[in-house]
Design an enzyme around this catalytic site. Sequence first.
Site, short mmCIF file in Angstrom:
data_model
loop_
_atom_site.label_atom_id
_atom_site.label_comp_id
_atom_site.label_asym_id
_atom_site.label_seq_id
_atom_site.Cartn_x
_atom_site.Cartn_y
_atom_site.Cartn_z
N LYS A 116 0.84 -1.20 0.00
CA LYS A 116 0.00 0.00 0.00
C LYS A 116 0.88 1.25 0.00
CE LYS A 116 -3.81 -2.40 2.29
NZ LYS A 116 -4.58 -2.69 3.52
N GLN A 163 -4.59 -1.77 9.83
CA GLN A 163 -4.54 -3.06 9.17
C GLN A 163 -5.10 -4.16 10.08
OE1 GLN A 163 -3.68 -3.46 5.97
NE2 GLN A 163 -3.88 -5.67 5.96
N ASP A 165 -10.77 2.97 4.44
CA ASP A 165 -11.11 1.55 4.31
C ASP A 165 -12.62 1.37 4.10
OD1 ASP A 165 -9.18 -0.43 4.28
OD2 ASP A 165 -8.82 -0.34 6.44
N1 GUN Z 1 -6.93 -6.92 6.23
C1 GUN Z 1 -7.28 -7.58 5.12
N2 GUN Z 1 -7.82 -6.74 4.20
C2 GUN Z 1 -7.81 -5.52 4.77
C3 GUN Z 1 -8.26 -4.24 4.32
O1 GUN Z 1 -8.77 -4.05 3.22
N3 GUN Z 1 -8.07 -3.22 5.21
C4 GUN Z 1 -7.51 -3.41 6.43
N4 GUN Z 1 -7.40 -2.35 7.22
N5 GUN Z 1 -7.12 -4.57 6.88
C5 GUN Z 1 -7.25 -5.63 6.05
#
Ligand code: GUN
Length: 291
Positions: free
Chosen positions: A52, A96, A119
Amino acid sequence: MKIIDGKLVAQEIRAEIAKEVAVMIDNDIKAPHLVAILVGDDGASHTYVENKRKACESVGMTSSVYKFSENVSEKELLDTIDFLNNDNDVDGFIVQEPLPKHISSEKVLEKIDYRKDVDGFHPINVGKMMLGIDTFLPATPFGIVKLLERYKIETEGKNCVIIGRSHIVGSPLSMLLSRNTNPGNCTVTICHSKTKNLAEITSKADILIAALGKPQFVTADMVKEGATVIDVGTTRLPSTETKSGFKLFGDVKFDEVSKKCSYITPVPGGVGPMTIVGLLLNTLKAAKNRK
Ligand code: GUN
């Protein structure tokens, strides 16, 4: 059978985002800034957050990672969220998942200012999405909708079966694909661990979305001839075949299913790159919403 090339579509959309960011910078507007909060040592989470961060830099956005040890207190995490909520230099941030067991994901989610929740997991944003009000859409469903759109896959009136009901993928995707929009207007069925006669249901799907996190779960006998198959699975398993020592496995047995369907996303190179694009689009949106 046609491969839905998520890597290619992601590159195209990233180039479009990069152009918009460049225009902002040319106009003396600060580049969008995304922060990721990462807790603990989970290898997959570290890789996702690093990807990311790199994606942000590749389109000219600013990115920062706040790393915490596995035993960080809930209070320290909530205080950090409070700080980021009030930091005018930060447009959007994510925490995350998964989080350690002693930290309440619910409290964390609710603490995030919904205007910075790139998110799209905050209850206000989930509610807005449900009502069809413009807001941040969760990144993976957002990316999947973009893929269907770019490949001009007909969704109206189609039977769409989603395996998996997580708040990250299955549940929001069911909402997006049943809305009166294009893509949308599907007749959606959500299947999960308690579903009976799963193969009977999935084999009626014009669009089958596998988002259960069980590698190679969907076999050819579960798929309708000519279906569109979207594989959301990304299970990392140890492997001697790769430099990293890990290999990604989707939820679909690609070799046998690809012979039967009309469109399919590969793993890697399908939904994964689009998830990051969803996050970049949300971060750009947050920056445009600055007061
Ligand atoms: N863990 C797995 N997918 C995601 C996501 O799209 N966002 C976040 N914050 N954690 C994740």
